[in-house]
Design a protein around this motif. Structure first.
Motif, PDB file in Angstrom:
ATOM      1  N   HIS A 135       0.233  12.048  -5.049  1.00  0.00           N
ATOM      2  CA  HIS A 135       1.001  11.492  -4.287  1.00  0.00           C
ATOM      3  C   HIS A 135       2.182  10.050  -4.294  1.00  0.00           C
ATOM      4  O   HIS A 135       1.586   9.144  -4.726  1.00  0.00           O
ATOM      5  N   TYR A 136       3.161  10.487  -3.541  1.00  0.00           N
ATOM      6  CA  TYR A 136       3.810   9.327  -4.172  1.00  0.00           C
ATOM      7  C   TYR A 136       4.420   9.097  -2.477  1.00  0.00           C
ATOM      8  O   TYR A 136       5.363   9.950  -1.712  1.00  0.00           O
ATOM      9  N   ASP A 137       4.556   8.427  -1.707  1.00  0.00           N
ATOM     10  CA  ASP A 137       5.473   8.127  -0.348  1.00  0.00           C
ATOM     11  C   ASP A 137       6.639   7.734  -1.082  1.00  0.00           C
ATOM     12  O   ASP A 137       8.091   7.686   0.382  1.00  0.00           O
ATOM     13  N   TYR A 138       7.371   7.403  -1.485  1.00  0.00           N
ATOM     14  CA  TYR A 138       8.766   7.298  -2.090  1.00  0.00           C
ATOM     15  C   TYR A 138       9.562   7.375  -3.620  1.00  0.00           C
ATOM     16  O   TYR A 138       8.545   7.049  -4.284  1.00  0.00           O
ATOM     17  N   PHE A 139       9.888   8.007  -4.084  1.00  0.00           N
ATOM     18  CA  PHE A 139      10.661   7.847  -5.130  1.00  0.00           C
ATOM     19  C   PHE A 139      12.242   7.758  -4.848  1.00  0.00           C
ATOM     20  O   PHE A 139      12.944   7.998  -3.557  1.00  0.00           O
ATOM     21  N   ILE A 140      12.400   6.451  -5.728  1.00  0.00           N
ATOM     22  CA  ILE A 140      14.084   5.804  -5.469  1.00  0.00           C
ATOM     23  C   ILE A 140      14.194   5.832  -6.855  1.00  0.00           C
ATOM     24  O   ILE A 140      14.435   5.790  -7.802  1.00  0.00           O
ATOM     25  N   PHE A 141      15.629   6.497  -7.342  1.00  0.00           N
ATOM     26  CA  PHE A 141      16.888   6.434  -8.000  1.00  0.00           C
ATOM     27  C   PHE A 141      17.757   6.260  -7.814  1.00  0.00           C
ATOM     28  O   PHE A 141      18.341   5.966  -6.726  1.00  0.00           O
ATOM     29  N   GLY A 142      19.049   6.027  -8.627  1.00  0.00           N
ATOM     30  CA  GLY A 142      20.281   6.248  -8.960  1.00  0.00           C
ATOM     31  C   GLY A 142      20.447   7.598  -9.513  1.00  0.00           C
ATOM     32  O   GLY A 142      20.870   8.349  -9.156  1.00  0.00           O
ATOM     33  N   HIS A 143      21.597   7.270 -10.262  1.00  0.00           N
ATOM     34  CA  HIS A 143      22.415   8.048 -11.357  1.00  0.00           C
ATOM     35  C   HIS A 143      23.254   8.790 -10.650  1.00  0.00           C
ATOM     36  O   HIS A 143      23.877   9.539 -10.638  1.00  0.00           O
ATOM     37  N   ARG A 144      22.781   9.481  -9.346  1.00  0.00           N
ATOM     38  CA  ARG A 144      23.660  11.128  -8.810  1.00  0.00           C
ATOM     39  C   ARG A 144      25.263  10.260  -8.072  1.00  0.00           C
ATOM     40  O   ARG A 144      26.266  11.143  -7.615  1.00  0.00           O
ATOM     41  N   ASP A 199      10.865  -2.822   4.438  1.00  0.00           N
ATOM     42  CA  ASP A 199      10.794  -4.426   5.282  1.00  0.00           C
ATOM     43  C   ASP A 199       9.605  -4.652   4.958  1.00  0.00           C
ATOM     44  O   ASP A 199       8.872  -5.014   5.792  1.00  0.00           O
ATOM     45  N   GLY A 200       7.825  -3.655   3.466  1.00  0.00           N
ATOM     46  CA  GLY A 200       6.977  -3.064   4.717  1.00  0.00           C
ATOM     47  C   GLY A 200       6.625  -2.034   5.609  1.00  0.00           C
ATOM     48  O   GLY A 200       5.154  -2.072   4.743  1.00  0.00           O
ATOM     49  N   LYS A 201       7.325  -1.686   5.606  1.00  0.00           N
ATOM     50  CA  LYS A 201       6.931  -0.307   6.388  1.00  0.00           C
ATOM     51  C   LYS A 201       7.495   1.456   5.738  1.00  0.00           C
ATOM     52  O   LYS A 201       7.147   2.000   5.707  1.00  0.00           O
ATOM     53  N   ASP A 202       9.222   0.557   5.805  1.00  0.00           N
ATOM     54  CA  ASP A 202       9.226   1.632   5.825  1.00  0.00           C
ATOM     55  C   ASP A 202      10.922   1.410   4.585  1.00  0.00           C
ATOM     56  O   ASP A 202      11.401   0.209   4.370  1.00  0.00           O
ATOM     57  N   LYS A 213       0.987  -1.361  -0.682  1.00  0.00           N
ATOM     58  CA  LYS A 213      -0.472  -0.407   0.132  1.00  0.00           C
ATOM     59  C   LYS A 213       1.007   1.444  -0.088  1.00  0.00           C
ATOM     60  O   LYS A 213       0.385   2.433   0.335  1.00  0.00           O
ATOM     61  N   LYS A 214       2.124   0.982  -0.263  1.00  0.00           N
ATOM     62  CA  LYS A 214       3.376   2.269  -0.624  1.00  0.00           C
ATOM     63  C   LYS A 214       3.004   2.573  -1.846  1.00  0.00           C
ATOM     64  O   LYS A 214       3.026   1.154  -2.392  1.00  0.00           O
ATOM     65  N   ILE A 215       3.286   3.526  -2.232  1.00  0.00           N
ATOM     66  CA  ILE A 215       3.535   4.483  -3.394  1.00  0.00           C
ATOM     67  C   ILE A 215       4.898   4.659  -4.272  1.00  0.00           C
ATOM     68  O   ILE A 215       5.299   5.104  -3.144  1.00  0.00           O
ATOM     69  N   PHE A 216       4.988   3.378  -4.735  1.00  0.00           N
ATOM     70  CA  PHE A 216       6.439   4.220  -5.321  1.00  0.00           C
ATOM     71  C   PHE A 216       6.707   4.749  -6.398  1.00  0.00           C
ATOM     72  O   PHE A 216       6.046   4.331  -7.686  1.00  0.00           O
ATOM     73  N   LEU A 217       8.009   5.118  -6.620  1.00  0.00           N
ATOM     74  CA  LEU A 217       8.423   5.788  -8.313  1.00  0.00           C
ATOM     75  C   LEU A 217       9.637   5.528  -8.383  1.00  0.00           C
ATOM     76  O   LEU A 217      10.673   6.239  -7.314  1.00  0.00           O
TER      77      LEU A 217
END
Length: 257
Positions: A202-211, A241-244, A118-122
């Motif tokens: 709304h997104y809970d987390y944006f996960i990127f690399g590159h930098r 871990d399902g929460k953070d 139920k967490k939204i990731f981009l």
């Protein structure tokens, strides 16, 4: 996607295998494989966010020489039933269907949304996003054009690979790389990109690399931008871990002889 009991999601980016030479790259490759052997024990899924290779180009019947250890390990993990998702980076943006056909690993060429517990990731590599860097953005359009790839395939692989490796390491505009210095929360262009995305959803987390810099920045209410760092200097990765989501460092490393 819903996590099973005691399972986790793992994220890693920017291994740049092949850089700067075969000897040093092989040490990093073995370190990364050792990490994969560790996380596969409780992985619900593994996300690889690009630049696994410092240069990659697929001809019709030819792929770059080397990297058999990591390719074999990814095949083993995928065949065991653990999903792997791959996002191309600016150094392996010419990836085509080899991973999909040979390893059954889906390949994404732009950021993609996932809902996990139920967490939204981009999730994506991160190159060419946000303000600025117009030179690289124009260059990327040229390189990703089907005609450009078709013309490049006419080069003999020995010539094409040598040219690609040279440009990947020497030309900063073509590679899209920048010096890995923290610009401040207000000036990090991927953080700015995240804030703009939050204006519409709304997104809970944006996960990127590159930098190539591990960082965690609050970009909105209950919304966090996380950069995974790299496997050249930091050896960092992300785990959900399902929460953070938490950034961690791979401490168990094989040292060069």
């Amino acid at each position: 996607m819903t996590l099973s009991k005691n399972k986790k999601i793992y994220f890693a980016s920017d291994q740049h295998l092949g850089l700067p030479n075969h000897k040093d790259s092989l040490v990093r490759e073995k370190n990364f494989i050792k990490w994969l052997n560790t996380v596969k024990k409780d992985a619900e899924a593994i996300f690889l966010l690009g630049d696994l290779f410092d240069f990659w180009f697929e001809y019709k019947k030819v792929v770059p020489k080397g990297f058999v250890r990591v390719l074999g390990k990814l095949a083993e993990i995928k065949d065991s039933g653990i999903p792997i998702y791959f996002f191309v980076g600016n150094h392996d943006l010419w990836m085509d269907d080899y991973f999909e056909k040979e390893l059954d690993i889906p390949v994404y060429h732009s950021p993609k949304e996932f809902t996990i517990n139920k967490k939204i990731f981009l999730i994506g590599h991160g190159d060419g996003l946000g303000p600025g860097d117009k030179g690289y953005k124009r260059m990327k359009k040229v390189f990703t054009n089907p005609i450009s790839k078709w013309l490049y395939r006419w080069l003999h692989p020995d010539i094409g690979m040598r040219l690609g490796v040279y440009l990947s390491t020497k030309n900063k505009m073509i590679s899209g790389d920048e010096d890995a210095k923290f610009l401040g929360e207000e000036n990090e262009w991927l953080a700015q990109y995240c804030k703009r995305k939050l204006e519409t959803k709304h997104y809970d987390y944006f996960i990127f690399g590159h930098r190539h810099l591990p960082m965690e920045i609050e970009v909105g209410k209950n919304s966090t931008y996380i950069n995974l760092g790299d496997w050249i200097s930091h050896f960092t990765y992300g785990v959900f871990d399902g929460k953070d989501v938490e950034l961690k460092k791979n401490e168990i490393k094989i040292e060069p002889k």
